[in-house]
Enzyme design. Structure first.
Site, PDB file in Angstrom:
ATOM      1  N   ARG A 310      34.185  47.898  47.684  1.00  0.00           N
ATOM      2  CA  ARG A 310      34.554  48.195  46.299  1.00  0.00           C
ATOM      3  C   ARG A 310      35.991  48.718  46.255  1.00  0.00           C
ATOM      4  NH1 ARG A 310      29.399  49.111  43.731  1.00  0.00           N
ATOM      5  NH2 ARG A 310      28.179  47.319  44.440  1.00  0.00           N
ATOM      6  N   GLU A 312      37.718  50.467  44.366  1.00  0.00           N
ATOM      7  CA  GLU A 312      37.796  51.480  43.313  1.00  0.00           C
ATOM      8  C   GLU A 312      38.672  52.630  43.800  1.00  0.00           C
ATOM      9  OE1 GLU A 312      33.500  51.293  41.135  1.00  0.00           O
ATOM     10  OE2 GLU A 312      33.500  52.100  43.159  1.00  0.00           O
ATOM     11  N   ARG A 318      31.705  61.348  46.405  1.00  0.00           N
ATOM     12  CA  ARG A 318      30.606  60.400  46.622  1.00  0.00           C
ATOM     13  C   ARG A 318      31.018  58.934  46.644  1.00  0.00           C
ATOM     14  NH1 ARG A 318      26.905  60.326  41.085  1.00  0.00           N
ATOM     15  NH2 ARG A 318      28.378  59.211  39.753  1.00  0.00           N
ATOM     16  N   HIS A 319      32.312  58.658  46.528  1.00  0.00           N
ATOM     17  CA  HIS A 319      32.776  57.272  46.502  1.00  0.00           C
ATOM     18  C   HIS A 319      33.443  56.862  47.813  1.00  0.00           C
ATOM     19  CE1 HIS A 319      32.269  57.603  42.090  1.00  0.00           C
ATOM     20  NE2 HIS A 319      32.097  56.299  42.162  1.00  0.00           N
ATOM     21  N   GLU A 468      23.193  59.223  41.441  1.00  0.00           N
ATOM     22  CA  GLU A 468      22.644  57.875  41.597  1.00  0.00           C
ATOM     23  C   GLU A 468      22.737  57.388  43.043  1.00  0.00           C
ATOM     24  OE1 GLU A 468      23.990  53.371  41.043  1.00  0.00           O
ATOM     25  OE2 GLU A 468      24.907  54.793  39.650  1.00  0.00           O
ATOM     26  N   SER A 471      20.921  51.125  41.903  1.00  0.00           N
ATOM     27  CA  SER A 471      20.893  50.474  40.602  1.00  0.00           C
ATOM     28  C   SER A 471      20.133  49.172  40.770  1.00  0.00           C
ATOM     29  CB  SER A 471      22.318  50.210  40.122  1.00  0.00           C
ATOM     30  OG  SER A 471      22.309  49.634  38.843  1.00  0.00           O
ATOM     31  N   ARG A 521      24.888  57.427  50.568  1.00  0.00           N
ATOM     32  CA  ARG A 521      24.525  58.393  49.529  1.00  0.00           C
ATOM     33  C   ARG A 521      23.119  58.948  49.763  1.00  0.00           C
ATOM     34  NH1 ARG A 521      26.736  56.638  43.527  1.00  0.00           N
ATOM     35  NH2 ARG A 521      28.953  56.504  44.080  1.00  0.00           N
TER      36      ARG A 521
END
Length: 547
Positions: A310, A312, A318-319, A468, A471, A521
């Protein structure tokens, strides 16, 4: 001519007549001094050579008289020692063992006594060596002078110490050394000490200094040697093992989807571009489209454990830009809740089995991170399931402004998720729960809308400690509905990269649902770690591309 007018004769010093003898004398003195200096240097060198020869002779004599010279030093090529033993296999029985371990600490107590602290996968045991036939003082000096972190092979007798060794993890046993050989010598100066990285975070500003997370991650190989890191990596291994174990027992097939793709097909710009020969490729954001293609290929029940990428620019606790994904996809007969219940049981199985199978590792981690042992599972063994709007109501009741969520315009913020997690923990006594029926506006194009209310979707998220970890959703399996959903999300079904995916549905595809879990996670939230990087072997984030 008057006498006063007669020319005066120059003085000898004016003509330089006396200068030559003076210079000649200085030159002789300089030569004499140089000769004396050379003689001194020669005598000094001769004394040094004699002293070195004497020391060499003494060392040779000591070596010749060293009764233990075959019991220590570099590991012999023809080593006939006993098979090596793990620290975890030690018993109270007094017997000889051979271990391969790192030197955690070494110190000479006296000419006749030295101590080693040996470390093996974070476990520590004390070893002691004392002068007694055939062990020599030279062997004691060698043992006490070993560089920290060197790998050695030690043979000795297991005994019970008179007083438990408080600085060791194995406190009721110690090794009395009979042989010690060097396998691999560590540098004298290390970028950080493992013992410093082992210190738990201080409870206040006056706590003991610790190695920063950046320094630990920059020197990750050393950091992985700590008892806590060893335990965390066992938990990560356990999550992957338990996931695959459950999936295989359910009849699921392990698949391996491409991580190099030809288009950024899941929307957004969070993809890494790579040079692929004469064209541009991308690192896969998830295996989602390929999982669905496998379902269209009549595989019915599939799963994968693989990296997910990712792009991002999120520098949060948490990323990560690369993480370990645990993905599954499964057909169902009547309702997507068949798959949702399957996923809930999967997570309850993983989390409960972690507590049971890895209790020792959890106890170790708890020394540094106190929350590691307090994760609350549902008392009845079934996951708590609430609808998205139930979560909205709970937060609204707590005084949170939920106007955007009530208009179905936004998902929960991170702060909202955490607060909801605390509310649910207090009210339902669990740290693991599921939210179902998310608004359609906040879900991907391949998500099935709720037939009874198109504002909502047949989708769900899983949470641990209010954050989370998964998903998932029922997927659209009808080609016309899928293309219409894409258009509603601003995507063009004719865009390059979608052709193969959409063709799979033109050939017919059964109803199915699935999800994607973030393994890192799960480990982070289960253990209550403050940062997901601690739950990643060699983490990748916007600032880190090494080691």
């Amino acid at each position: 001519m008057a006498d006063s007018e007669l020319p005066t004769r120059p003085k000898p010093e004016e003509t330089g007549a006396a200068a030559a003898p003076a210079a000649e004398g200085d030159s002789k003195n300089a030569s004499k001094n140089a000769a004396k200096k050379a003689a001194k240097e020669k005598a000094k060198a001769e004394k040094a050579a004699a002293r070195a020869a004497q020391e060499k002779a003494q060392a040779a004599a000591q070596e010749a008289n060293d009764t233990a010279k075959h019991l220590y030093g570099k590991l012999p090529e023809s080593d006939d020692a006993n098979p090596t033993t793990r620290f975890t296999d030690f018993t109270d029985e007094e017997k000889e063992v051979t271990v391969v371990a790192r030197v955690d600490n070494a110190r000479v107590q006296s000419a006749k006594l030295a101590f080693l602290m040996l470390r093996q996968q974070g476990q520590k045991i004390q070893a002691v060596i004392a002068a007694a036939e055939p062990i020599s003082r030279q062997m004691i000096k060698f043992t006490g002078g070993l560089n920290v972190n060197s790998i050695v092979k030690v043979t000795g007798l297991i005994k019970k110490p008179e007083i438990p060794i408080s600085s060791a993890t194995i406190q009721h046993l110690e090794i009395h050394i009979r042989k010690v050989y060097m396998i691999s010598e560590a540098a004298q100066m290390l970028p950080m000490q493992v013992k410093d990285a082992e210190r738990p975070p201080p409870v206040d500003a006056d706590g003991a200094p610790i190695v920063t997370l950046k320094t630990r991650l920059d020197n990750r190989v050393l950091d992985l040697q700590t008892e806590t890191s060893q335990a965390i990596t066992w938990i990560s291994s356990g999550v992957a093992q338990l996931f695959s174990e459950y999936m295989i027992k359910s009849g699921s097939r392990w698949i391996f989807t491409p991580k190099l793709v030809g288009a950024a097909t899941e929307g957004g710009s969070n993809v890494f571009e790579v040079k692929y020969f004469k064209r541009t490729g991308y690192l896969a954001q998830s295996p989602q489209l390929y999982k669905q293609m496998c379902i269209a290929g009549d595989m019915e029940n599939v799963f994968e454990i693989a990296p997910v990428f990712r792009a991002e620019d999120s520098n949060t606790h948490r990323h990560l830009t690369e993480f370990a994904g645990l993905d599954f996809e499964k057909t169902f007969d009547k309702h997507y809740h068949e798959v949702l219940e399957f996923a809930e049981d999967l997570l309850v199985f993983i989390l409960s089995q972690l507590k049971e199978r890895y209790a020792a590792q959890i106890a170790t981690i708890q020394k540094s991170y106190p929350k590691a042992g307090d994760f609350k599972l549902p008392k009845n063994g079934k996951a708590l399931r609430l609808n998205y709007m139930d979560g909205v109501a709970l937060l609204k009741e707590a005084g949170v402004d939920m106007s955007e969520q009530e208009r179905f315009e936004n998902d929960f913020s991170t702060a909202m998720e955490k607060q909801l997690g605390q509310i649910i923990r207090d009210k339902y006594d669990t740290d693991f729960y599921v939210l179902d029926k998310f608004p359609m506006a906040v879900r991907p194009f391949y998500t099935k809308a709720d037939p009874s209310d198109a504002r909502f979707s047949n989708s769900y998220d899983f949470f641990m400690r209010g954050e989370e970890i998964m998903s998932g959703a029922q997927r659209i399996n009808d080609i016309a509905e899928l293309e219409e959903s894409m258009r509603s999300k601003g995507l063009d079904p004719t865009q390059e990269g979608f052709e193969d995916y959409l063709n799979a549905f033109r050939q017919g595809c059964p109803p199915h649902a699935g999800g994607g879990l973030g393994m890192n996670r799960i480990v982070m939230f289960f253990l209550g770690l403050p940062n997901v990087r601690l739950a990643s072997l060699f983490p990748r984030d916007p600032q880190r591309l090494r080691p």
